[in-house]
Scaffold this active site. Structure first.
Site, PDB file in Angstrom:
ATOM      1  N   CYS A 162      18.171  54.320  44.418  1.00  0.00           N
ATOM      2  CA  CYS A 162      18.762  54.800  45.684  1.00  0.00           C
ATOM      3  C   CYS A 162      17.737  54.997  46.787  1.00  0.00           C
ATOM      4  CB  CYS A 162      19.493  56.114  45.449  1.00  0.00           C
ATOM      5  SG  CYS A 162      21.050  55.824  44.663  1.00  0.00           S
TER       6      CYS A 162
HETATM    7  N1  CO8 Z   1      39.316  60.743  37.002  1.00  0.00           N
HETATM    8  C1  CO8 Z   1      39.737  61.940  36.545  1.00  0.00           C
HETATM    9  N2  CO8 Z   1      38.930  62.866  35.980  1.00  0.00           N
HETATM   10  C2  CO8 Z   1      37.639  62.550  35.848  1.00  0.00           C
HETATM   11  C3  CO8 Z   1      37.116  61.311  36.290  1.00  0.00           C
HETATM   12  C4  CO8 Z   1      38.020  60.385  36.878  1.00  0.00           C
HETATM   13  N3  CO8 Z   1      37.615  59.192  37.333  1.00  0.00           N
HETATM   14  N4  CO8 Z   1      35.783  61.280  36.055  1.00  0.00           N
HETATM   15  C5  CO8 Z   1      35.469  62.448  35.475  1.00  0.00           C
HETATM   16  N5  CO8 Z   1      36.586  63.217  35.342  1.00  0.00           N
HETATM   17  C6  CO8 Z   1      36.690  64.556  34.726  1.00  0.00           C
HETATM   18  C7  CO8 Z   1      35.530  64.864  33.809  1.00  0.00           C
HETATM   19  O1  CO8 Z   1      35.707  64.311  32.530  1.00  0.00           O
HETATM   20  C8  CO8 Z   1      35.554  66.371  33.785  1.00  0.00           C
HETATM   21  O2  CO8 Z   1      36.557  66.817  32.915  1.00  0.00           O
HETATM   22  P1  CO8 Z   1      36.346  68.151  32.032  1.00  0.00           P
HETATM   23  O3  CO8 Z   1      36.133  69.252  33.038  1.00  0.00           O
HETATM   24  O4  CO8 Z   1      37.616  68.231  31.259  1.00  0.00           O
HETATM   25  O5  CO8 Z   1      35.128  67.881  31.204  1.00  0.00           O
HETATM   26  C9  CO8 Z   1      35.988  66.738  35.189  1.00  0.00           C
HETATM   27  O6  CO8 Z   1      36.627  65.560  35.713  1.00  0.00           O
HETATM   28  C10 CO8 Z   1      34.812  67.095  36.081  1.00  0.00           C
HETATM   29  O7  CO8 Z   1      33.766  66.120  35.881  1.00  0.00           O
HETATM   30  P2  CO8 Z   1      32.358  66.246  36.563  1.00  0.00           P
HETATM   31  O8  CO8 Z   1      31.813  67.628  36.368  1.00  0.00           O
HETATM   32  O9  CO8 Z   1      31.544  65.061  36.129  1.00  0.00           O
HETATM   33  O10 CO8 Z   1      32.808  66.047  38.104  1.00  0.00           O
HETATM   34  P3  CO8 Z   1      31.967  66.296  39.376  1.00  0.00           P
HETATM   35  O11 CO8 Z   1      32.692  67.241  40.245  1.00  0.00           O
HETATM   36  O12 CO8 Z   1      30.540  66.569  39.077  1.00  0.00           O
HETATM   37  O13 CO8 Z   1      32.039  64.847  40.094  1.00  0.00           O
HETATM   38  C11 CO8 Z   1      30.606  62.960  40.470  1.00  0.00           C
HETATM   39  C12 CO8 Z   1      31.498  63.691  39.470  1.00  0.00           C
HETATM   40  C13 CO8 Z   1      31.498  62.460  41.596  1.00  0.00           C
HETATM   41  C14 CO8 Z   1      29.952  61.786  39.760  1.00  0.00           C
HETATM   42  C15 CO8 Z   1      29.537  63.946  41.020  1.00  0.00           C
HETATM   43  O14 CO8 Z   1      28.967  64.678  39.974  1.00  0.00           O
HETATM   44  C16 CO8 Z   1      28.446  63.253  41.799  1.00  0.00           C
HETATM   45  O15 CO8 Z   1      28.680  62.520  42.724  1.00  0.00           O
HETATM   46  N6  CO8 Z   1      27.193  63.582  41.449  1.00  0.00           N
HETATM   47  C17 CO8 Z   1      26.055  63.050  42.157  1.00  0.00           C
HETATM   48  C18 CO8 Z   1      25.687  61.786  41.514  1.00  0.00           C
HETATM   49  C19 CO8 Z   1      24.685  61.012  42.291  1.00  0.00           C
HETATM   50  O16 CO8 Z   1      24.367  61.218  43.430  1.00  0.00           O
HETATM   51  N7  CO8 Z   1      24.195  60.059  41.606  1.00  0.00           N
HETATM   52  C20 CO8 Z   1      23.329  59.125  42.188  1.00  0.00           C
HETATM   53  C21 CO8 Z   1      23.692  57.874  41.538  1.00  0.00           C
HETATM   54  S1  CO8 Z   1      23.278  56.506  42.453  1.00  0.00           S
HETATM   55  C22 CO8 Z   1      21.634  56.169  42.283  1.00  0.00           C
HETATM   56  O17 CO8 Z   1      20.820  56.965  42.021  1.00  0.00           O
HETATM   57  C23 CO8 Z   1      21.277  54.744  42.422  1.00  0.00           C
HETATM   58  C24 CO8 Z   1      21.325  54.110  41.077  1.00  0.00           C
HETATM   59  C25 CO8 Z   1      21.189  52.665  41.252  1.00  0.00           C
HETATM   60  C26 CO8 Z   1      22.456  52.020  41.721  1.00  0.00           C
HETATM   61  C27 CO8 Z   1      23.077  51.230  40.678  1.00  0.00           C
HETATM   62  C28 CO8 Z   1      24.265  50.459  41.204  1.00  0.00           C
HETATM   63  C29 CO8 Z   1      25.342  50.257  40.179  1.00  0.00           C
END
Ligand code: CO8
Length: 379
Positions: A162
């Site tokens: 990123c």
């Molecule tokens: N639909 C419904 N429910 C879901 C889904 C879904 N799609 N996904 C997860 N849930 C559920 C989970 O299982 C969990 O359920 P439970 O509470 O029963 O365990 C609940 O929803 C809450 O899950 P999370 O705690 O994971 O949810 P968050 O509120 O944390 O949201 C996010 C998830 C959106 C992923 C959030 O955590 C986020 O955006 N975090 C930041 C991540 C970030 O910035 N990452 C950077 C990645 S990109 C990068 O670095 C570049 C990499 C290289 C690129 C590669 C290209 C492919």
């Protein structure tokens, strides 16, 4: 002699194909139902975990993402495939990534007044292609782009997930200041869709394809209409396994599926959120102070675009209040997370209204962990 460096042009290219959250969720859920039906006995016996359903409401609430662009849409929503169907090109044809790199490079060069009538670059002598992945190791995509633009000089590829864009901008600033380059083209052709595991509910919605480019050069040579002096830049990394892809050539010798789930993008999103937000806010505070400014002096925050809630939290920490949407523009609702290109898309779409003397910050944060930032002043 050290030179003042300016950003003198920026360019953005987006694919024609859009995938809405509703389309993506419908396809994932159909795939999950099919998987669960096929593995019903093993799920019943506790040997295989059932695939849970995804939802549009969760995606929009947890991330702010509403849609994403796809270089090739065909295949992504097909429950028997779940990945784009990208035709293989011959070795003497322009590669996919060089093509999208050029689609952003040409408007950036035009904005900088460095594109001639034949679509070739004028006065540029260094090309950096910097993104999360390149489609091959060599020859570098940057050298292919350099050749297509008729650039005399040198080019190389960089991978910093990123933070690939901000880290490459810092390399460009350093090269111009040191005199090893006069004008640098930095391109971020983010072809993310082939890296996404569309069968993983936690990450199937996160990424989109896009390409961005920026021209940097000596202040005295710059002719672009909108010019931004780089006052300072900063790069930081801290090792973390919370965002990972193990894809790589060693898989050929490891007897594992080179395209198995562990080799595609996966993360612990919640931990990333919790750990990266304070790191990014602290990094920005220090960087802004280092150039003699206060956070209140910054008119525009072009932040990395991974998650709406993350950006709101970071700016709230910095300003002690919610940001006006014009102060910290959000583009992830339209583009999703485009790896390194997010902050540059925000810059491309939201810089022309700034007045001379206004300050802005370009900042990325993500895998590595990595954080990069540049503080700029409009001339
Ligand atoms: N639909 C419904 N429910 C879901 C889904 C879904 N799609 N996904 C997860 N849930 C559920 C989970 O299982 C969990 O359920 P439970 O509470 O029963 O365990 C609940 O929803 C809450 O899950 P999370 O705690 O994971 O949810 P968050 O509120 O944390 O949201 C996010 C998830 C959106 C992923 C959030 O955590 C986020 O955006 N975090 C930041 C991540 C970030 O910035 N990452 C950077 C990645 S990109 C990068 O670095 C570049 C990499 C290289 C690129 C590669 C290209 C492919």
């Amino acid at each position: 002699m050290s030179h003042d460096v300016v950003i003198s042009g920026a360019g953005l290219w987006k694919p024609e194909h859009v995938i809405s959250n509703a389309e993506l969720v419908e396809s994932y859920n159909a795939w999950a139902e099919r998987f669960n039906a096929e593995h019903a006995a093993a799920i019943e016996a506790g040997e295989v975990e059932a695939k849970p359903a995804s939802s549009v409401e969760f995606i929009e609430m947890a991330s702010g993402i509403r849609q994403r662009y796809a270089y090739v849409k065909d295949g992504i929503l097909d429950v028997t495939r779940m990945r784009p169907r990208i035709p293989r090109r011959a070795e003497d044809a322009l590669s996919h990534q060089a093509e999208i790199a050029l689609n952003a490079a040409r408007p950036a060069l035009a904005a900088a007044g460095r594109l001639d009538g034949d679509g070739r670059a004028v006065g540029v002598d260094m090309v950096i292609v910097s993104c999360a992945y390149t489609e091959r190791s060599y020859p570098a995509i940057a050298i292919e782009v350099q050749h297509a633009l008729g650039i005399e000089g040198f080019g190389f590829d960089m991978l910093v997930a990123c933070s690939a864009a901000t880290f490459a901008l810092q390399r460009a600033v350093d090269a111009i200041q040191a005199g090893s380059a006069q004008a640098v083209l930095v391109i971020n052709p983010e072809l993310t869709s082939p890296q996404v595991n569309y069968t993983d509910r936690d990450s199937h919605f996160i990424f989109g394809d896009v390409s961005t480019a920026v021209v940097l050069e000596r202040a005295e040579d710059a002719r672009g209409e909108h010019r931004y002096q780089v006052l300072g830049s900063r790069a930081r990394t801290l090792y973390s396994n919370n965002i990972r892809s193990n894809f790589g050539y060693v898989a050929h010798a490891e007897d594992v599926d080179p395209f198995g789930p562990a080799n595609l993008f996966h993360q612990n999103g919640r931990r990333v959120f919790k750990e990266v937000c304070p790191m990014a806010a602290e990094h920005l505070e220090q960087q802004i102070a280092a150039v003699g400014l206060d956070t209140g002096d910054v008119a525009r925050w072009w932040l990395h675009q991974a998650n709406l809630n993350m950006n709101q939290l970071i700016v709230r920490r910095l300003l002690g209040r919610d940001a006006d949407p014009a102060e910290a523009p959000i583009v992830l609702d339209e583009f999703a997370n485009t790896a390194s290109a997010g902050s540059i898309i925000a810059f491309c779409l939201h810089h022309e209204d700034l007045a001379p003397g206004d300050h802005g910050v370009i900042c990325s944060f993500g895998a590595g962990y990595s954080i990069g930032s540049l503080v700029v002043r409009k001339l």
